[in-house]
Design a protein around this motif. Structure first.
Motif, mmCIF file in Angstrom:
data_model
loop_
_atom_site.group_PDB
_atom_site.id
_atom_site.type_symbol
_atom_site.label_atom_id
_atom_site.label_comp_id
_atom_site.label_asym_id
_atom_site.label_seq_id
_atom_site.Cartn_x
_atom_site.Cartn_y
_atom_site.Cartn_z
ATOM 1 N N LYS A 59 -6.991 -25.159 42.604
ATOM 2 C CA LYS A 59 -8.361 -24.790 42.242
ATOM 3 C C LYS A 59 -9.220 -24.572 43.497
ATOM 4 O O LYS A 59 -9.942 -23.589 43.604
ATOM 5 C CB LYS A 59 -8.972 -25.884 41.359
ATOM 6 C CG LYS A 59 -10.292 -25.533 40.763
ATOM 7 C CD LYS A 59 -10.743 -26.628 39.796
ATOM 8 C CE LYS A 59 -12.071 -26.311 39.148
ATOM 9 N NZ LYS A 59 -12.499 -27.357 38.224
ATOM 10 N N THR A 60 -9.123 -25.481 44.448
ATOM 11 C CA THR A 60 -9.875 -25.361 45.692
ATOM 12 C C THR A 60 -9.406 -24.161 46.499
ATOM 13 O O THR A 60 -10.215 -23.389 47.014
ATOM 14 C CB THR A 60 -9.726 -26.642 46.535
ATOM 15 O OG1 THR A 60 -10.181 -27.748 45.765
ATOM 16 C CG2 THR A 60 -10.510 -26.554 47.821
ATOM 17 N N ALA A 61 -8.096 -23.996 46.596
ATOM 18 C CA ALA A 61 -7.549 -22.877 47.364
ATOM 19 C C ALA A 61 -7.953 -21.541 46.743
ATOM 20 O O ALA A 61 -8.293 -20.597 47.450
ATOM 21 C CB ALA A 61 -6.029 -22.992 47.436
ATOM 22 N N ARG A 62 -7.941 -21.460 45.419
ATOM 23 C CA ARG A 62 -8.331 -20.223 44.736
ATOM 24 C C ARG A 62 -9.796 -19.889 45.053
ATOM 25 O O ARG A 62 -10.144 -18.739 45.291
ATOM 26 C CB ARG A 62 -8.140 -20.360 43.236
ATOM 27 C CG ARG A 62 -8.427 -19.095 42.465
ATOM 28 C CD ARG A 62 -8.363 -19.334 40.974
ATOM 29 N NE ARG A 62 -7.080 -19.843 40.548
ATOM 30 C CZ ARG A 62 -6.136 -19.116 39.993
ATOM 31 N NH1 ARG A 62 -6.321 -17.847 39.782
ATOM 32 N NH2 ARG A 62 -5.001 -19.667 39.624
ATOM 33 N N ALA A 63 -10.653 -20.911 45.063
ATOM 34 C CA ALA A 63 -12.067 -20.688 45.363
ATOM 35 C C ALA A 63 -12.262 -20.208 46.801
ATOM 36 O O ALA A 63 -13.099 -19.344 47.063
ATOM 37 C CB ALA A 63 -12.856 -21.963 45.122
ATOM 38 N N LEU A 64 -11.500 -20.757 47.727
ATOM 39 C CA LEU A 64 -11.629 -20.377 49.135
ATOM 40 C C LEU A 64 -10.911 -19.070 49.466
ATOM 41 O O LEU A 64 -11.207 -18.444 50.483
ATOM 42 C CB LEU A 64 -11.092 -21.498 50.028
ATOM 43 C CG LEU A 64 -11.929 -22.772 50.026
ATOM 44 C CD1 LEU A 64 -11.211 -23.862 50.808
ATOM 45 C CD2 LEU A 64 -13.305 -22.513 50.599
ATOM 46 N N LEU A 65 -9.994 -18.653 48.634
ATOM 47 C CA LEU A 65 -9.230 -17.432 48.891
ATOM 48 C C LEU A 65 -10.144 -16.212 48.964
ATOM 49 O O LEU A 65 -9.918 -15.320 49.789
ATOM 50 C CB LEU A 65 -8.163 -17.248 47.803
ATOM 51 C CG LEU A 65 -7.062 -16.239 48.069
ATOM 52 C CD1 LEU A 65 -6.307 -16.598 49.346
ATOM 53 C CD2 LEU A 65 -6.085 -16.213 46.909
#
Length: 119
Positions: A59-65
Motif C-alpha cells: 500500500k505504501t509502495a503503491r502510493a509512493l510509486l
C-alpha cells in the motif's frame, strides 16, 4: 491466472459492445465495465510486480510509486527501506529469536569457576 481471465473478460465485453452498437446506453455501460476491469487488472499487475520486487508494504509502495513516475527501479533506489533484502536470511537462534541465555550462563559460570547447578 486471474490476469488471463480478466484479459479474456475484456475481449468478451468488447465483442458485446460491437453487438450492442445499436443501443448507445448498453454500449456505454459495457465500456464502463471494460474500463473497470482494465483498471483492476492494471492494479493487480502493479501489486504483483511490487511483491516480486520484495516490497514490505504494498500500500505504501503503491502510493509512493506515483512520485517516481511509476518506475519501480527509481522507487527502489529512492526508498530502499520499503524493500526486503531477500538475499539475507534472518538468523534463527531459538523459539523467541533471542540467543540461548542458558548456554551463555553456563559458559560464564565455567569461566568464573562456579559450580554448574544444572539450571
Amino acid at each position: 491466472m486471474q490476469l488471463v481471465e480478466r484479459d479474456a473478460r475484456i475481449v468478451e465485453l468488447e465483442m458485446q459492445v460491437a453487438k450492442a452498437a445499436q443501443s448507445a446506453e448498453v454500449a456505454e455501460a459495457l465500456r464502463a465495465e471494460i474500463e473497470k476491469v482494465r483498471q483492476e487488472a492494471a492494479d493487480q499487475r502493479v501489486e504483483f510486480e511490487l511483491k516480486q520486487a520484495g516490497v514490505c508494504n504494498v500500500k505504501t509502495a503503491r502510493a509512493l510509486l506515483a512520485d517516481h513516475e511509476g518506475d519501480l527501479a527509481k522507487l527502489k533506489e529512492a526508498e530502499p527501506r520499503l524493500f526486503e533484502d531477500v538475499s539475507v536470511q534472518p538468523r534463527q537462534t531459538g523459539k523467541t529469536g533471542l540467543p540461548n541465555a542458558g548456554a551463555q550462563m553456563k559458559r560464564w559460570r565455567k569461566i568464573a569457576g562456579l559450580e554448574d547447578t544444572g539450571r
